[in-house]
Design a protein around this motif. Structure first.
Motif, PDB file in Angstrom:
ATOM      1  N   THR A 195     185.850  22.104 -11.175  1.00  0.00           N
ATOM      2  CA  THR A 195     185.795  20.704 -10.752  1.00  0.00           C
ATOM      3  C   THR A 195     187.085  20.241 -10.097  1.00  0.00           C
ATOM      4  OG1 THR A 195     186.441  20.138 -13.000  1.00  0.00           O
ATOM      5  CG2 THR A 195     184.105  19.962 -12.452  1.00  0.00           C
ATOM      6  N   HIS A 196     188.218  20.825 -10.461  1.00  0.00           N
ATOM      7  CA  HIS A 196     189.452  20.519  -9.727  1.00  0.00           C
ATOM      8  C   HIS A 196     190.290  21.779  -9.638  1.00  0.00           C
ATOM      9  CE1 HIS A 196     191.037  20.070 -13.793  1.00  0.00           C
ATOM     10  NE2 HIS A 196     192.242  20.199 -13.298  1.00  0.00           N
ATOM     11  N   GLY A 197     191.417  21.681  -8.986  1.00  0.00           N
ATOM     12  CA  GLY A 197     192.241  22.838  -8.666  1.00  0.00           C
ATOM     13  C   GLY A 197     192.488  23.804  -9.806  1.00  0.00           C
ATOM     14  N   TRP A 198     192.968  23.282 -10.939  1.00  0.00           N
ATOM     15  CA  TRP A 198     193.369  24.160 -12.030  1.00  0.00           C
ATOM     16  C   TRP A 198     192.171  24.922 -12.599  1.00  0.00           C
ATOM     17  CZ3 TRP A 198     193.136  24.952 -17.415  1.00  0.00           C
ATOM     18  CH2 TRP A 198     194.193  25.714 -17.944  1.00  0.00           C
ATOM     19  N   THR A 199     191.031  24.230 -12.804  1.00  0.00           N
ATOM     20  CA  THR A 199     189.861  24.948 -13.332  1.00  0.00           C
ATOM     21  C   THR A 199     189.294  25.905 -12.282  1.00  0.00           C
ATOM     22  OG1 THR A 199     188.477  23.029 -12.839  1.00  0.00           O
ATOM     23  CG2 THR A 199     189.168  23.308 -15.118  1.00  0.00           C
ATOM     24  N   GLY A 200     189.526  25.618 -11.004  1.00  0.00           N
ATOM     25  CA  GLY A 200     189.192  26.600  -9.969  1.00  0.00           C
ATOM     26  C   GLY A 200     189.942  27.904 -10.212  1.00  0.00           C
ATOM     27  N   GLY A 201     191.207  27.767 -10.519  1.00  0.00           N
ATOM     28  CA  GLY A 201     192.014  28.938 -10.848  1.00  0.00           C
ATOM     29  C   GLY A 201     191.500  29.646 -12.089  1.00  0.00           C
ATOM     30  N   VAL A 202     191.086  28.861 -13.082  1.00  0.00           N
ATOM     31  CA  VAL A 202     190.535  29.449 -14.319  1.00  0.00           C
ATOM     32  C   VAL A 202     189.321  30.315 -13.977  1.00  0.00           C
ATOM     33  CG1 VAL A 202     189.347  28.933 -16.504  1.00  0.00           C
ATOM     34  CG2 VAL A 202     191.390  27.616 -15.850  1.00  0.00           C
ATOM     35  N   ASN A 203     188.434  29.797 -13.139  1.00  0.00           N
ATOM     36  CA  ASN A 203     187.230  30.547 -12.766  1.00  0.00           C
ATOM     37  C   ASN A 203     187.582  31.835 -12.029  1.00  0.00           C
ATOM     38  OD1 ASN A 203     184.304  29.051 -13.034  1.00  0.00           O
ATOM     39  ND2 ASN A 203     185.992  27.622 -13.169  1.00  0.00           N
ATOM     40  N   TRP A 204     188.510  31.749 -11.087  1.00  0.00           N
ATOM     41  CA  TRP A 204     188.882  32.915 -10.310  1.00  0.00           C
ATOM     42  C   TRP A 204     189.494  33.984 -11.200  1.00  0.00           C
ATOM     43  CZ3 TRP A 204     193.289  35.706  -8.879  1.00  0.00           C
ATOM     44  CH2 TRP A 204     193.106  36.579  -7.807  1.00  0.00           C
ATOM     45  N   HIS A 205     190.418  33.581 -12.084  1.00  0.00           N
ATOM     46  CA  HIS A 205     191.088  34.554 -12.945  1.00  0.00           C
ATOM     47  C   HIS A 205     190.123  35.144 -13.977  1.00  0.00           C
ATOM     48  CE1 HIS A 205     195.219  34.643 -11.579  1.00  0.00           C
ATOM     49  NE2 HIS A 205     195.150  33.349 -11.355  1.00  0.00           N
ATOM     50  N   ALA A 206     189.157  34.348 -14.423  1.00  0.00           N
ATOM     51  CA  ALA A 206     188.157  34.881 -15.367  1.00  0.00           C
ATOM     52  C   ALA A 206     187.329  35.969 -14.690  1.00  0.00           C
ATOM     53  CB  ALA A 206     187.257  33.752 -15.880  1.00  0.00           C
ATOM     54  N   GLU A 207     186.971  35.748 -13.435  1.00  0.00           N
ATOM     55  CA  GLU A 207     186.196  36.763 -12.706  1.00  0.00           C
ATOM     56  C   GLU A 207     187.011  38.042 -12.486  1.00  0.00           C
ATOM     57  OE1 GLU A 207     184.891  34.649  -9.238  1.00  0.00           O
ATOM     58  OE2 GLU A 207     183.674  33.304 -10.482  1.00  0.00           O
ATOM     59  N   GLN A 208     188.276  37.877 -12.133  1.00  0.00           N
ATOM     60  CA  GLN A 208     189.158  39.036 -11.959  1.00  0.00           C
ATOM     61  C   GLN A 208     189.268  39.838 -13.255  1.00  0.00           C
ATOM     62  OE1 GLN A 208     190.991  39.859  -9.001  1.00  0.00           O
ATOM     63  NE2 GLN A 208     189.462  38.462  -8.217  1.00  0.00           N
ATOM     64  N   ALA A 209     189.480  39.107 -14.355  1.00  0.00           N
ATOM     65  CA  ALA A 209     189.650  39.785 -15.651  1.00  0.00           C
ATOM     66  C   ALA A 209     188.354  40.469 -16.065  1.00  0.00           C
ATOM     67  CB  ALA A 209     190.093  38.776 -16.713  1.00  0.00           C
ATOM     68  N   MET A 210     187.227  39.827 -15.790  1.00  0.00           N
ATOM     69  CA  MET A 210     185.932  40.423 -16.130  1.00  0.00           C
ATOM     70  C   MET A 210     185.767  41.755 -15.410  1.00  0.00           C
ATOM     71  SD  MET A 210     182.114  38.767 -15.983  1.00  0.00           S
ATOM     72  CE  MET A 210     181.929  38.632 -14.223  1.00  0.00           C
ATOM     73  N   ALA A 211     186.030  41.775 -14.107  1.00  0.00           N
ATOM     74  CA  ALA A 211     185.876  43.014 -13.336  1.00  0.00           C
ATOM     75  C   ALA A 211     186.814  44.101 -13.864  1.00  0.00           C
ATOM     76  CB  ALA A 211     186.161  42.737 -11.858  1.00  0.00           C
ATOM     77  N   ARG A 212     188.047  43.725 -14.125  1.00  0.00           N
ATOM     78  CA  ARG A 212     189.044  44.704 -14.586  1.00  0.00           C
ATOM     79  C   ARG A 212     188.687  45.253 -15.971  1.00  0.00           C
ATOM     80  NH1 ARG A 212     193.077  43.348 -17.725  1.00  0.00           N
ATOM     81  NH2 ARG A 212     193.107  41.168 -17.058  1.00  0.00           N
TER      82      ARG A 212
ATOM     83  N   PRO B 229     197.110  35.145  -3.784  1.00  0.00           N
ATOM     84  CA  PRO B 229     196.666  34.525  -2.522  1.00  0.00           C
ATOM     85  C   PRO B 229     195.145  34.403  -2.404  1.00  0.00           C
ATOM     86  CG  PRO B 229     197.564  36.738  -2.155  1.00  0.00           C
ATOM     87  CD  PRO B 229     197.877  36.375  -3.567  1.00  0.00           C
ATOM     88  N   ASP B 230     194.380  35.247  -3.129  1.00  0.00           N
ATOM     89  CA  ASP B 230     192.921  35.177  -3.026  1.00  0.00           C
ATOM     90  C   ASP B 230     192.308  34.134  -3.955  1.00  0.00           C
ATOM     91  OD1 ASP B 230     193.112  37.236  -1.211  1.00  0.00           O
ATOM     92  OD2 ASP B 230     192.883  38.779  -2.755  1.00  0.00           O
TER      93      ASP B 230
END
Lengths: 317, 317
Positions: free
Chosen positions: B38-55, B313-314
């Motif tokens: 919904t805003h910048g910081w939670t956007g980052g939360v979503n992105w990092h959660a996806e990265q961690a999930m894949a890893r 950057p991604d």
């Protein structure tokens, strides 16, 4: 579908990447400096450090862990010098023998650019380490006290054995006393037993000779608890009371697992925290999540229901 | 020698273990429930959660991670029910939308027997979670304050933009004010800017119109800082002052990396903490080290020297 994709990826990796892994991945060297196995708990630290080393090196081909156990603060300071000058480590995990004499040596490692994880015993100066991993002595006292409140009440008597006069011992003792306040439980006496089996035996023999009615013993430590158990058995009074130690020694955990009435529970202060610290330090190099900060492990109550999680039969401790 | 052995072990594994991995390893399901972007910081939360999930799924073939992003507390409560009833998760990592309405739903997951890791926003009741992972707001204020003390002194003027009136904001603000006490720095004014770019712009426009001499701006948040930067640039006063935000937004980190004089540093309050929490939760199933406890991440100062570590950057944030 997802796991099928994973199998395909793994198969592809096996075909091509074995040589590449060794050749291209940047090698990361992590030094682990711990006290030698001078008593039970540090024996456990050594065993868990070796387990974690084998597991982490197997899972991360580019990570090389150098484990060094020291006989005293002076040797540990030498080990730290070697880790920097000979091994050129990228990170250090250190459980300091003593705070004061290891503070400057660890600062020297930090100045070499290495990431620093300090375990259990803090340094004499703040701000040197990147991560601090430790047990929770206040929680250990409080969790123990809560168990005594559940089991005992008005008219019941207990005795308390303490460790060595230190901040750690005060934190445990004060939290325990605060937690049982107002429960009606009488603490007949408390005496130092120096986190030591022989002293635990002697102090408990004295308590047994002075007090005809004891319902519970808070030994706060599993080494002390072993001495207490021996004294109680020699006095043939094991049906009269229960004993609560602390740490997670395998002999004590085994009694809990088997449903002992004499040792019904234990409270965790795990030597395996060295493995937690090593995990986090590896994550610093492999994870997108940050790791710098302070990680204070809980002191969960170990009961027959969860004892297996904390039971390491091959460990020395 | 050691790495040679490792290659042999890896080769042996490739020959025999592919089928065994899928067939014999017990599957562990980990649910991850976070607010939608919904805003910048939670956007980052979503992105990092996806990265961690894949890893984490790639590194642990027996671990299955189910990631769910909720639009509000009610949907998050529904997600938690689904994670238990449909997915039968063994562990939950949850960043609660709000503390109060999620406390009972998380308790329900705990009662199903799952291991619980709570991130950033605590529940309204203690003792439900096994691990708590969070940033350090007091440290964020203190680290920011220390930077202002280094840069400024007697006769220098600053303005402060605050977040939303909450405990978090109070912790940051009070720690900052305590740290600069006695430095001679004058705080011309402080106003709430609601962790929001537009409010940051408006509040800063007001400050700029009222104060002809400003040496520094503590914006305490990178969203606010973006608004402040815009206002300062529009007023052509960017040579007069420096701005310190907080969080670790990629646009801000990039300015720090490039040696910006306007935004010379940032202070970390990382959305990537969701990845740290996922790492630890996986360790609960794979490591010999205990993980239960409280992990409070630091708020390191991000400078040109270390900015690269914190630059993703991604990520959307």
């Amino acid at each position: 579908m997802q796991s099928k994709l994973r199998l395909i990826a793994a198969a592809a990796l096996c075909g091509t990447a074995l040589a590449a892994t060794a050749a291209t991945a940047q090698e990361i060297k992590i030094g682990v400096s711990i006290p030698a196995a001078t008593h039970g708990w540090t024996g456990g630290v050594n065993w868990h450090a070796e387990q974690a080393m084998a597991r982490l090196e197997a899972a991360n081909p580019n990570i090389d862990i150098i484990l060094m156990a020291a006989d005293g603060p002076a040797q540990q300071a030498n080990d730290l010098e070697d880790l920097v000058s000979i091994h050129q480590i990228d990170a250090l995990v250190v459980l300091p023998f003593e705070s004061e004499p290891l503070t400057d040596p660890v600062r020297m490692v930090k100045q070499s650019g290495a990431f620093i994880t300090v375990v259990d015993r803090g340094l004499a100066q703040e701000g040197i380490e990147d991560v601090y991993v430790a047990g929770n002595n206040t929680a250990l006292g409080a969790v123990s006290g809560e168990y005594f409140r559940e089991r005992l009440g008005e008219g019941d008597n207990i005795v308390v054995l303490r460790g060595i006069p230190t901040v750690i011992d005060d934190e445990r003792f004060n939290a325990f006393m605060e937690t049982i306040e107002g429960s009606g439980i009488t603490v007949l006496d408390n005496q130092y037993a120096n986190w030591n089996r022989d002293d635990g035996f002697e102090v408990m023999q004295d308590f047994l000779s002075r007090f005809p009615d004891i319902d519970g013993v808070w030994a706060q430590d599993d080494d002390i608890a072993l001495g207490v158990i021996e004294a109680v058995r020699q006095a043939n009074r094991e049906d009269e009371m229960f004993i609560v130690g602390g740490a997670g020694m395998k002999e004590i955990i085994q009694m809990v697992m088997e449903g002992s009435e004499l040792v019904p529970v234990d409270v965790l202060y795990p030597p395996a925290m060295i493995a937690t610290a090593m995990d986090i330090t590896v994550n610093h190099f492999t994870s997108n999540g940050p790791v710098s900060g302070e990680y204070i492990l809980g002191a969960p109550l170990i009961t027959p229901d969860n004892a297996e999680t904390y039971y390491f039969p091959d460990s020395t401790f």
